[in-house]
Design an enzyme around this catalytic site. Structure first.
Site, short mmCIF file in Angstrom:
data_model
loop_
_atom_site.label_atom_id
_atom_site.label_comp_id
_atom_site.label_asym_id
_atom_site.label_seq_id
_atom_site.Cartn_x
_atom_site.Cartn_y
_atom_site.Cartn_z
CD GLU A 506 42.16 -34.16 30.19
OE1 GLU A 506 42.23 -35.35 30.54
OE2 GLU A 506 42.88 -33.27 30.66
CD GLU A 781 47.50 -39.32 29.76
OE1 GLU A 781 46.63 -40.22 29.65
OE2 GLU A 781 47.28 -38.20 30.27
C1 RAM Z 1 46.29 -34.16 31.50
C2 RAM Z 1 46.28 -33.92 30.04
C3 RAM Z 1 47.54 -33.32 29.46
C4 RAM Z 1 48.46 -32.72 30.45
C5 RAM Z 1 47.78 -32.26 31.69
C6 RAM Z 1 48.71 -31.68 32.72
O1 RAM Z 1 44.98 -34.15 31.96
O2 RAM Z 1 45.94 -35.08 29.39
O3 RAM Z 1 48.24 -34.22 28.67
O4 RAM Z 1 49.10 -31.65 29.83
O5 RAM Z 1 47.03 -33.27 32.29
#
Ligand code: RAM
Length: 928
Positions: A506, A781
């Site tokens: 990502e 996260e």
């Molecule tokens: C995930 C990303 C990010 C977020 C989006 C909606 O894939 O890591 O942190 O903002 O989703």
């Protein structure tokens, strides 16, 4: 006689003391001169209309500036008296930051010199500052005579992960002759891809992965290097290594992009001025030669690098090389639609080296090293190998319980480097065209007859090369660990653009994540230029869509043509935050139209002020009602979040219009905000200030209160409901990406600071300290990315280096240590720490403000509260002593008395509020 001599001696000393104090009395010249977003004497500068900033010295004779004068000239000799480019003349103004240049427009390559002086509060002039300078880069496409050049690597059709085309890295070179003595030389260069350039065998810079990442179909940034000392008269060789990077790698996965972004290319223009005044320009063109048969076989940002030492080409970067077997490059013209502009923020560099790795396990064939810190960059490997063997270098952020690597959260990113040895002995290898997010490194394929040594691996930490801007520390170990995790999260994710994460497939410029973290980033690192550069990419990305849509990510390589509330609002919120932290109005000017268009995007998708647009909502809120992917969006409904952000962005656009003096817009957007707020309250709240939804959430109340969307009486009730929700959660967080950063602000405004302390110091899930208790060295996260008891969160979207929840860092500076900007750019500061002795006995913060170093540092010992604070010149501060015993207050060792520098604004049973002039003050109060 003797007596007479003594008298003379006395008279002499009086004279000397007088002389001394006279120099001490002088109004010392300004220092730390910078232009635009904090650049000191830049070369290859991007902006032909810069702003000027300087700092006043710390001196008892200098409290404030009453006037200034700036002079700009084409040569040092003309300063200060004959400035041929611009003379601001004496301006009665206290402004010492971001003063607009008002001379005639500056040109590409132009080098100018400037100086500034100021008058202090008593209208005494300072001496002129040192002379500073800056030199512009190539500002227009027409400055380029070069062509894009490179080999057609697409035709090799090498397929990598998910069948994405991979381009073999290229080696490009050009020999040329200079028949004269070199006076000065500039190398202007960029790539569709990433490059490393050498002149006569020497590296031109230590930049990592230049030119960085912009929306390449709109703009590619160019670098300028001073290469005067690398050139020889006679034969010279330019040599460039080139790989896919962001431009041609699978990170640019949008289909349309991928098909367009074919083989990497470079663009290079070497401009030489000789001692006799003549000039010569060497450009990239059809005469360059290239090969893909060099040692870097493959390189991808996600997947890693493959290096075969057998294919090294000794001396290829020097004149002593025969490239007759190399191919001629293909060329491509520069097009007007892709702007070439000088890079406008710091390049990525290796900023630290972690040297303290530890071997955590070893078998006959593999060794695992622990860097002791989750980091981003590349390893430096020094390992014994046997000729022909392949060393594999794998990475992971954490280990599984059996000691093997947890790599599920890398998803499809292979994140593995390979090195093939050409001879026996110790090899030295640092991957060049990739980066990894890791704490653990596993190597296999080394010479197994040698017992492993912990110094085989070092960690090169890489990110945009901004300076540290602030410090925060306290008496509490876990709070300090949180501060460390926040700053490592920033270092890991501010790699040329702000990214969500640095390790999986990502690593994208997610706007929502950036929106919540930018103030905290600015406290800790000087990221002013970093953010404004990315905002330019955001503007360019928006213009593709007439309706004002801001994609989820910038640069938009997903191309889903969708926007999300709370994410796209980054285009309004970040400029507003930058302005408040720096005082730089140009960021508001530059982004005002984008912000208005974004509000327009909501408007065109709205029925009765409720936008029906997409939203990630309160992303990753804990305990969502629904499981799985849907649950990622939390329980605060999409339409609620849309309407709240629609109102908030309209409100901020009105405020921005106010700052810019655009009164019509100010009124128009304020009316719009009011109308949305009324519709919002009507739809989502009952008359008791309760959210009309079966499932109550902390975030629904937080957004409504923080964005000021409720009538005063509804708001008071909503505040009570918020407190109930927090109580029901036993002071745990119930917030995701959008709710978390505003929780401290809302509780602070409500006077519920002690409650905020309880939430912040909570040890159990969901809380900030929970991840620390599970061993985190960066922000995660998810609130529950991992636990010692249950292992990893089963979802593979589980980054262990994601900065969003680190947004609490701003409150730690502003309230725990007590150092905040009360007026834009810290023209007025607020020093107002709020100690809570259940948790802390001391905290301190310092920030390099646009006016100089400011700090607030407090401790409590034996019932005495000590506060030491530094207030920079040309600012004032509101200092709030959080105890109301004014009779017990002393300053700098004396009982407090009002003076020219310290005035009481307010004093009651709770606090003493003082307005302070610049200086260093040590307050002390016995509060018992
Ligand atoms: C995930 C990303 C990010 C977020 C989006 C909606 O894939 O890591 O942190 O903002 O989703």
């Amino acid at each position: 006689m003797k007596h007479k001599f003594l008298v003379l001696k006395f008279a002499f000393s009086i004279f000397f003391i007088g002389m001394l104090s006279c120099t001490q009395d002088a109004v010392v010249k300004p220092n730390q001169l910078t232009i635009s977003e904090g650049f000191e004497n830049p070369m290859g500068f991007y902006n032909s209309k810069p702003t000027f900033s300087w700092k006043l010295p710390t001196s008892k004779h200098v409290k404030f500036q009453s006037a200034y004068q700036i002079v700009v000239a084409s040569s040092e000799d003309l300063l200060p008296n004959n400035p041929d480019i611009w003379d601001s003349k004496k301006q009665e103004s206290s402004q010492s930051t971001f003063v607009n240049y008002q001379g005639s427009e500056l040109q590409s390559r132009q080098k100018v010199y400037w100086q500034v002086k100021y008058w202090n509060q008593d209208n005494e002039p300072s001496e002129w500052s040192e002379i500073n300078h800056f030199e512009l880069g190539l500002l227009k496409n027409s400055d380029w005579k070069a062509h894009w050049v490179g080999l057609d690597t697409a035709k090799d059709s090498i397929k990598g992960v998910r069948n994405f085309l991979m381009h073999r890295p290229q080696y490009l070179r050009k020999e040329f002759e200079l028949n004269n003595q070199v006076e000065s030389a500039r190398l202007y260069i960029t790539a569709k891809g990433v490059f490393d350039v050498h002149l006569n065998g020497q590296g031109v810079s230590d930049d990592v992965l230049p030119p960085g990442w912009t929306p390449y179909s709109h703009r590619i940034e160019t670098l300028t290097y001073n290469v005067t000392n690398l050139l020889e008269s006679g034969q010279n060789t330019l040599a460039v290594e080139l790989a896919s990077g962001w431009h041609s790698g699978r990170i640019s996965r949008g289909k349309a992009l991928y098909e367009n972004f074919a083989s990497p290319k470079i663009l290079c223009q070497l401009e030489v001025t000789f001692k006799d005044g003549t000039k010569s320009t060497i450009v990239s063109d059809a005469s360059w030669k290239g090969t893909t048969n060099g040692p870097i076989r493959l390189a991808g940002l996600y997947d890693g690098e493959v290096y075969d030492a057998n294919l090294e080409m000794p001396k290829w970067k020097t004149n002593a090389f025969d490239d007759s077997s190399w191919k001629s490059v293909e060329t491509e013209n520069i097009v007007d639609s892709v702007k070439l502009e000088p890079k406008r923020h710091e390049t990525v560099k290796t900023t630290a080296v972690l040297e303290d790795a530890e071997i955590v396990s070893a078998t006959e064939s593999s060794v695992v090293f622990d860097m002791k810190q989750n980091m981003v960059g590349v390893p430096k490997v020094q390992v014994p190998m046997k000729k022909g063997d392949t060393l594999s270098i794998r990475f992971s952020e954490m280990l599984l319980s059996d000691g093997t690597f947890y790599t599920e959260n890398y998803r499809s990113a292979k994140s593995t480097d390979y090195y093939i040895a050409a001879q026996d002995g110790i090899i030295e290898y640092t991957p060049k065209f990739t980066f990894h997010g890791f704490q653990f490194v596993e190597i296999s394929g080394f010479d197994a007859s040698v017992s492993p040594n912990s110094n085989w691996i070092k960690g090169l930490v890489q990110h945009s090369d901004f300076e540290k801007n602030g410090t925060f520390t306290s008496s509490h170990k876990k709070l300090n660990q949180l501060q460390s995790n926040i700053t490592w999260g920033l270092r890991g994710n501010l790699l040329d653009i702000p990214t969500d994460c640095p390790q999986r497939d990502e690593r994208l410029g997610w706007t929502g994540d950036a929106q919540v973290i930018s103030p905290t980033a600015m406290f800790n690192y000087d990221t002013h230029a970093f953010w404004t550069a990315w905002l330019q990419s955001m503007r360019e990305t928006q213009t593709e869509h007439d309706d004002g849509l801001i994609p989820f990510i910038v640069p938009d390589v997903l191309q889903r043509n969708k926007a999300s509330s709370g994410w796209g609002d980054a285009c309004v919120i970040i400029p507003w935050d930058i302005y408040n932290i720096t005082g730089d109005k140009t960021v508001l000017e530059a982004n005002f139209e984008m912000a208005k268009k974004w509000v327009g995007y909501y408007q065109t998708n709205t029925k009765d002020y409720i936008p029906n647009t997409h939203s990630f909502a309160d992303w990753l809120q804990p305990y969502p009602e629904k499981d799985g992917k849907i649950g990622n969006r939390g329980d605060t409904p999409r339409l609620f979040v849309n309407t709240a952000y629609f109102a908030h962005s309209a409100h901020l656009v009105s405020k921005i219009a106010g700052v810019l003096g655009k009164t019509d817009d100010q009124k128009k957007y304020n009316a719009l905000y009011k109308a949305i707020a009324a519709a919002f309250e009507e739809k989502f709240f009952d008359e008791n200030g309760k959210f009309k939804n079966k499932k109550q959430t902390q975030t629904s109340y937080l957004l409504a209160i923080y964005f000021d969307l409720l009538k005063p009486e509804t708001k008071v009730n909503a505040q009570k409901h918020l407190l109930e929700e927090i109580k029901k959660a036993d002071n745990h967080l119930g917030t995701g990406f959008l709710g978390t950063p505003i929780l401290p602000k809302v509780l602070d405004d409500m006077g519920e600071i002690d409650l905020m302390y309880k939430i912040l110091f909570k040890e159990t899930y969901p809380s900030w300290f929970y991840s620390i208790n599970q061993g985190a060295t960066t922000m995660w996260e998810r609130w529950n990315s991992y636990s010692k008891a249950k292992g990893y969160n089963p979802q593979s979207m589980n980054s262990l280096n994601h900065y969003a929840y680190g947004a609490v860092g701003q409150w730690m500076y502003e309230r725990i240590a007590g150092l905040a900007a009360l007026e834009p750019g810290y023209k007025k500061l607020r020093i107002a720490p709020k100690p809570n002795t259940d948790f802390l006995t001391a905290a301190s913060a310092s920030v390099n403000t646009p006016y100089g170093e400011a700090s607030s540092s407090w401790k409590i010992e034996n019932g005495i509260f000590y506060l030491e604070t530094v207030i920079p010149p040309n600012t004032t501060a509101e200092v709030v002593i959080p105890y109301g015993k004014i009779d017990n207050l002393s300053v700098n060792g004396r009982l407090f008395e009002e003076s020219a520098n310290l005035k009481i604004e307010n004093s009651d049973a709770e606090l003493v509020k003082i307005i302070a002039n610049p200086g260093t003050y040590k307050f002390q109060i016995n509060y018992n």
